[in-house]
Design an enzyme around this catalytic site. Sequence first.
Site, PDB file in Angstrom:
ATOM      1  N   LYS A 123      50.770  19.707  15.708  1.00  0.00           N
ATOM      2  CA  LYS A 123      51.069  19.361  17.097  1.00  0.00           C
ATOM      3  C   LYS A 123      51.654  20.576  17.820  1.00  0.00           C
ATOM      4  CE  LYS A 123      53.139  16.533  20.484  1.00  0.00           C
ATOM      5  NZ  LYS A 123      53.999  15.467  20.939  1.00  0.00           N
ATOM      6  N   LYS A 160      62.080  22.226  22.917  1.00  0.00           N
ATOM      7  CA  LYS A 160      62.184  22.283  21.445  1.00  0.00           C
ATOM      8  C   LYS A 160      60.937  22.916  20.818  1.00  0.00           C
ATOM      9  CE  LYS A 160      60.659  17.468  21.418  1.00  0.00           C
ATOM     10  NZ  LYS A 160      61.062  16.065  21.241  1.00  0.00           N
TER      11      LYS A 160
HETATM   12  N1  LIG Z   1      56.754  10.907  26.448  1.00  0.00           N
HETATM   13  C1  LIG Z   1      55.624  11.484  26.095  1.00  0.00           C
HETATM   14  O1  LIG Z   1      54.697  11.694  26.898  1.00  0.00           O
HETATM   15  C2  LIG Z   1      55.417  11.889  24.684  1.00  0.00           C
HETATM   16  C3  LIG Z   1      56.494  11.939  23.810  1.00  0.00           C
HETATM   17  N2  LIG Z   1      56.333  12.302  22.490  1.00  0.00           N
HETATM   18  C4  LIG Z   1      57.473  12.373  21.560  1.00  0.00           C
HETATM   19  O2  LIG Z   1      57.806  11.071  21.182  1.00  0.00           O
HETATM   20  C5  LIG Z   1      59.220  10.992  20.947  1.00  0.00           C
HETATM   21  C6  LIG Z   1      59.802   9.878  21.789  1.00  0.00           C
HETATM   22  O3  LIG Z   1      59.598  10.225  23.149  1.00  0.00           O
HETATM   23  P1  LIG Z   1      59.881   9.168  24.325  1.00  0.00           P
HETATM   24  O4  LIG Z   1      59.431   7.834  23.883  1.00  0.00           O
HETATM   25  O5  LIG Z   1      59.334   9.795  25.556  1.00  0.00           O
HETATM   26  O6  LIG Z   1      61.467   9.222  24.374  1.00  0.00           O
HETATM   27  P2  LIG Z   1      62.455   8.193  25.093  1.00  0.00           P
HETATM   28  O7  LIG Z   1      63.682   8.970  25.412  1.00  0.00           O
HETATM   29  O8  LIG Z   1      61.724   7.467  26.157  1.00  0.00           O
HETATM   30  O9  LIG Z   1      62.729   7.132  23.946  1.00  0.00           O
HETATM   31  C7  LIG Z   1      63.644   7.305  22.892  1.00  0.00           C
HETATM   32  C8  LIG Z   1      64.216   5.929  22.551  1.00  0.00           C
HETATM   33  O10 LIG Z   1      65.039   6.085  21.389  1.00  0.00           O
HETATM   34  C9  LIG Z   1      66.246   5.386  21.635  1.00  0.00           C
HETATM   35  N3  LIG Z   1      67.287   5.936  20.819  1.00  0.00           N
HETATM   36  C10 LIG Z   1      67.962   7.098  21.005  1.00  0.00           C
HETATM   37  N4  LIG Z   1      68.872   7.279  19.993  1.00  0.00           N
HETATM   38  C11 LIG Z   1      68.762   6.208  19.178  1.00  0.00           C
HETATM   39  C12 LIG Z   1      69.409   5.835  17.956  1.00  0.00           C
HETATM   40  N5  LIG Z   1      70.363   6.580  17.403  1.00  0.00           N
HETATM   41  N6  LIG Z   1      69.040   4.657  17.394  1.00  0.00           N
HETATM   42  C13 LIG Z   1      68.098   3.900  17.941  1.00  0.00           C
HETATM   43  N7  LIG Z   1      67.429   4.208  19.091  1.00  0.00           N
HETATM   44  C14 LIG Z   1      67.762   5.358  19.702  1.00  0.00           C
HETATM   45  C15 LIG Z   1      66.454   5.576  23.118  1.00  0.00           C
HETATM   46  O11 LIG Z   1      67.327   4.582  23.605  1.00  0.00           O
HETATM   47  P3  LIG Z   1      68.053   4.886  25.013  1.00  0.00           P
HETATM   48  O12 LIG Z   1      66.960   4.990  26.004  1.00  0.00           O
HETATM   49  O13 LIG Z   1      68.954   3.710  25.193  1.00  0.00           O
HETATM   50  O14 LIG Z   1      68.792   6.218  24.795  1.00  0.00           O
HETATM   51  C16 LIG Z   1      65.074   5.392  23.667  1.00  0.00           C
HETATM   52  O15 LIG Z   1      64.760   4.058  23.858  1.00  0.00           O
HETATM   53  C17 LIG Z   1      59.808  12.338  21.311  1.00  0.00           C
HETATM   54  O16 LIG Z   1      60.042  13.057  20.102  1.00  0.00           O
HETATM   55  C18 LIG Z   1      58.732  12.987  22.121  1.00  0.00           C
HETATM   56  O17 LIG Z   1      58.723  14.394  21.975  1.00  0.00           O
HETATM   57  C19 LIG Z   1      55.085  12.590  21.997  1.00  0.00           C
HETATM   58  C20 LIG Z   1      53.954  12.532  22.812  1.00  0.00           C
HETATM   59  C21 LIG Z   1      54.034  12.234  24.216  1.00  0.00           C
END
Ligand SMILES: NC(=O)C1=CN([C@@H]2O[C@H](COP(=O)(O)OP(=O)(O)OC[C@H]3O[C@@H](n4cnc5c(N)ncnc54)[C@H](OP(=O)(O)O)[C@@H]3O)[C@@H](O)[C@H]2O)C=CC1
Lengths: 302, 302, 302, 302
Positions: free
Chosen positions: D169, D237
């Site tokens: 990736k 990152k």
């Molecule tokens: N967005 C995109 O277009 C893309 C993203 N990605 C990758 O996918 C991954 C997720 O991205 P994305 O979904 O956008 O991120 P988000 O920030 O939307 O989602 C992360 C989620 O994890 C939750 N979270 C954070 N800390 C904890 C914890 N300790 N325990 C449980 N839940 C937790 C957050 O809750 P809260 O919101 O309450 O903090 C949030 O709901 C990343 O690594 C990103 O690089 C990959 C491809 C495309």
Amino acid sequence: MRYGFVGLGQMGAPMAANLAAAQDVKVLDLSEDAIKAAVRAGASAVSSLKDFADIGVLFLCLPNGGIVEKSLFDKTNGIAKFLSPNTIVVDTSTIEYSLTLSIGDRLDALGLRFLDAPVSGMWKRAQDGTLTMMIGGETDIVEDLRPALSTMADRILHTGAVGSGQLTKLINQLLFDINVAALAEILPMAKKLGLDPENTAEVVNSGTGRSYASEYFIPQILEGTFDTGYPLQSAYKDLISGAEISARYQIPAPVLAAATSTYQQALLEGHGAKDKGAMVLVYERLLGVNCRKSSVEDTTND
Amino acid sequence: MRYGFVGLGQMGAPMAANLAAAQDVKVLDLSEDAIKAAVRAGASAVSSLKDFADIGVLFLCLPNGGIVEKSLFDKTNGIAKFLSPNTIVVDTSTIEYSLTLSIGDRLDALGLRFLDAPVSGMWKRAQDGTLTMMIGGETDIVEDLRPALSTMADRILHTGAVGSGQLTKLINQLLFDINVAALAEILPMAKKLGLDPENTAEVVNSGTGRSYASEYFIPQILEGTFDTGYPLQSAYKDLISGAEISARYQIPAPVLAAATSTYQQALLEGHGAKDKGAMVLVYERLLGVNCRKSSVEDTTND
Amino acid sequence: MRYGFVGLGQMGAPMAANLAAAQDVKVLDLSEDAIKAAVRAGASAVSSLKDFADIGVLFLCLPNGGIVEKSLFDKTNGIAKFLSPNTIVVDTSTIEYSLTLSIGDRLDALGLRFLDAPVSGMWKRAQDGTLTMMIGGETDIVEDLRPALSTMADRILHTGAVGSGQLTKLINQLLFDINVAALAEILPMAKKLGLDPENTAEVVNSGTGRSYASEYFIPQILEGTFDTGYPLQSAYKDLISGAEISARYQIPAPVLAAATSTYQQALLEGHGAKDKGAMVLVYERLLGVNCRKSSVEDTTND
Amino acid sequence: MRYGFVGLGQMGAPMAANLAAAQDVKVLDLSEDAIKAAVRAGASAVSSLKDFADIGVLFLCLPNGGIVEKSLFDKTNGIAKFLSPNTIVVDTSTIEYSLTLSIGDRLDALGLRFLDAPVSGMWKRAQDGTLTMMIGGETDIVEDLRPALSTMADRILHTGAVGSGQLTKLINQLLFDINVAALAEILPMAKKLGLDPENTAEVVNSGTGRSYASEYFIPQILEGTFDTGYPLQSAYKDLISGAEISARYQIPAPVLAAATSTYQQALLEGHGAKDKGAMVLVYERLLGVNCRKSSVEDTTND
Ligand SMILES: NC(=O)C1=CN([C@@H]2O[C@H](COP(=O)(O)OP(=O)(O)OC[C@H]3O[C@@H](n4cnc5c(N)ncnc54)[C@H](OP(=O)(O)O)[C@@H]3O)[C@@H](O)[C@H]2O)C=CC1
Ligand SMILES: NC(=O)C1=CN([C@@H]2O[C@H](COP(=O)(O)OP(=O)(O)OC[C@H]3O[C@@H](n4cnc5c(N)ncnc54)[C@H](OP(=O)(O)O)[C@@H]3O)[C@@H](O)[C@H]2O)C=CC1
Ligand SMILES: NC(=O)C1=CN([C@@H]2O[C@H](COP(=O)(O)OP(=O)(O)OC[C@H]3O[C@@H](n4cnc5c(N)ncnc54)[C@H](OP(=O)(O)O)[C@@H]3O)[C@@H](O)[C@H]2O)C=CC1
């Protein structure tokens, strides 16, 4: 042998004065004051370009290549057409390599001879007659002129064919520029990481990282002084030459290219009238730090 | 106060000898010969790591961060667990910044204290006790140790918190590396354009382009000598630190990055055991030129 | 209105043929065969440059700027002096920006008019009359010629004053070159890290990293095919233009500069006759890897 | 087989929902709302980490490596210690390569198994179950999980050992970032040279200079829209990983390094919350131009 000297500025004035102490020299400059000073030093003023007809050697010491070209070849006031056949033109200005080659060709076509002879060393060494002079052109001309050149320079290097004087000086300048650009990005990095600029200065200038650039500019950067050297905008012609040579001759120069971007960024951010030390302002602004010693209040990026 | 000293190599041996001339020092090294020499200089050899229990200060002078870490924390032979509470560990090795921070934390967790104290100056100055030492850590520890440190270094800079000694030295090294990388691309460019390397050397080293790098390496490049300094592969750790700091702390460093590519290219082309001057071989190969003086037959890129 | 067309190569031949299908066209080329083919397509051959006296528009499609200049202004065979006043010269070649400006000036001084009109799209689109044409020059001239231009191009962009056609095409080329240089360093990095080139190809070409460059060249790199596009040495003129513009107009272009170094390195390592995909060979050699698919035996860097 | 899913954000929520449509899934997130939505989609909420004891596979989809590490290994709330031996942890987050290796090692030491399985494709494809998933880890685990993974992704690539998913990736991302950085410096150059941004856009996006980056971002740059993609600060990152890999593995990456400097400059100038297209603002500011279409009033750099 009679001599002409055009361009009595910071460097040209003392060079012409030193020559005039030993030889018969006719001078020309845009400034009446400069001419008067040269006359006091023993030179004579030309009243018309025709007066140059009886000289054997014409020295030029002008700000840049465009002015050298115009002063020699301007349709109405170009000096070249007033010179007698075989007169030697010695250009001590620092100008573009490609332009030097074309000036050499045009003088040749007019039956004149040519040396490019840029100098290094600042005003002080010009006055002392201890400049370094790098000369491109034919050996016999260089040898013939050596006595006259020795009044201005004590290190006279014949570097090869026409253009090689400019090239040799350019090589020195490009290293200087890279060394300054290195400081410009590394000193603010040090500050950003929490280091004290004076400690850094001491370590670098007593260590393997030191350079003429660091010895000259770091103390000034610590003080916030950016007006003691040749201005960025005037010296930029060297970087144009460097970029064109790299491009035309297919010579990769990635470190020079990166340094050139920093230099350009300094110009674009309005530091063109400051000296090369001001490249540090680019990274000071970006990182939100300054590299002044603690006793100096910094206002540069306000 | 009793001292320990681990790592009696090129730098550590003379440093330990100078310390032993004034103080009670117990030494350790992988090499029996190195230990014998230190004993002749007044130190005593440890027979087991338990002997370190009664020292107040442990000096390390080891090749790189991995070895420093292992020598302190190895599960079976790590020295840290044999030290008494509050013993001060002084790491004079040059190692990565991030690793220094983590070593500091781990020692702290064990109730030990820590200074990072890398040195600059080569073997000769180590022997004369005239190194420059850059120290990160708490002020009172630095002041307590000043007499002992003064047997090794005559320029002792306290640069701030733990890690700042390594950072300060790093800043110097990065400038050095850029200055060498600049030579590596510009000198072969000069030769490719037809300039004589000895003329270029003279102009640069008497001009504004000069640097410690140019003064040290150009004469050696002219001779084709590439084995007098610290090897490229050993010093590469500095460039890793530079790249990681630039990345982690979001500090743009484009000139350093370009210089790093040249450095890496030299490593990849098999010059890792040579000194930094060998970066010039990268561009000599690419441009099909060499920068030896005319009397030297070049075989480097054959 | 009668037309002239000079340069019946890979691009010019189909362009002239399409024009000749609709208009009266007199053609000229160094190759007799090329002329015969054009005549078969409805054009007429000139027997002497004087035959160009009665045309209203002269198209050029020549390999590079030096040849365009020579073919117009050569002292003995230059076409310009055989053209009638107000004839429009349309240069469809891809040449340097600075040269285009000077050609425009020289034609103007001779009472001739000028459009720079470089094309993009390869041979296939030239044949289909579906090129993209970027035109710099006066609006009324562009409008007058639109029907004739439409026989060759279906996307006709008037981009501004003389030179802007070349500039617009240049911008596209520079992006293309950077995108290829990115592949050249990143694909071998992937392989060096142990990734399979076919997997990498699939991810990139279905992902956000894809580009025309990746779609065109990655499949060829996987096969070890480096001879299907415009050769590196012919397209290098774009990088000269890019470097000169960056230098002359003080526009920092660090990513372009880094890409240019890779391009130059490919030229210096002997890949000039290969297409741009061959830039990958620079990093394949350095890292000691190749990016062929597993079924392809690689011999490129042997 | 029972599944766990931690991280129900933009990507995780639809992925978990798709999995829950086919399988028994226990979910966890910081947000109550996110959990409720997942429960509506068929998942069940865990009341305590002990509930994870009977799952066979734990999916993570978290913002960055620090959070992944903490969520697995936190002294008090780390999930790892609540999992049964041989449970498979599948990390679909995009995190640093070096951290992935260390997470793999730590899980292994605890008797757990690990796949790194970052995804590409945005929110829309996550919802459609048509993501691309790049997986590093053992073949038999990948094969066992294929049915479950297929609910989320329709392109499933097994790329090699642990870490290779992240690396694959990363390669794509680095190309994407370079392609955007190229636009960031070349589009403002075009404008500075007097070209109309809409013409440039048309030429590039119908020409060889086009890329996913140009197709996605140029239209938005023309509009002055910088908030539709993943923010610069979150995606940074990838550039840390790229820089560390280049440094640690001695892989020269000069084009990437230059692009990284532009990216860092954008962060330092306050554009971290904007999408990658905002890198263009760095050069727009420097050159004093903007690349909006003529109908859009630009206020970005005011
Ligand atoms: N967005 C995109 O277009 C893309 C993203 N990605 C990758 O996918 C991954 C997720 O991205 P994305 O979904 O956008 O991120 P988000 O920030 O939307 O989602 C992360 C989620 O994890 C939750 N979270 C954070 N800390 C904890 C914890 N300790 N325990 C449980 N839940 C937790 C957050 O809750 P809260 O919101 O309450 O903090 C949030 O709901 C990343 O690594 C990103 O690089 C990959 C491809 C495309
Ligand atoms: N050389 C120079 O010019 C300068 C070096 N430095 C820095 O000083 C440090 C030391 O450099 P230098 O003296 O040149 O390095 P050397 O390689 O010469 O010396 C290292 C010494 O440590 C010994 N050693 C290695 N591992 C262990 C261990 N586990 N326990 C005990 N002894 C061990 C080595 O033994 P053996 O030989 O048997 O492996 C060797 O005697 C480095 O970090 C370097 O960067 C700083 C300034 C200048
Ligand atoms: N090929 C491509 O994919 C593209 C090319 N271009 C541009 O189009 C231009 C032409 O390229 P291309 O067609 O590939 O080049 P070619 O080399 O195939 O064609 C050039 C033609 O000009 C002829 N020629 C050369 N000198 C003279 C002269 N003094 N008088 C008359 N004819 C002369 C050559 O004859 P001979 O062969 O006998 O020397 C040849 O037939 C270039 O500027 C190129 O950059 C633009 C887009 C795509």
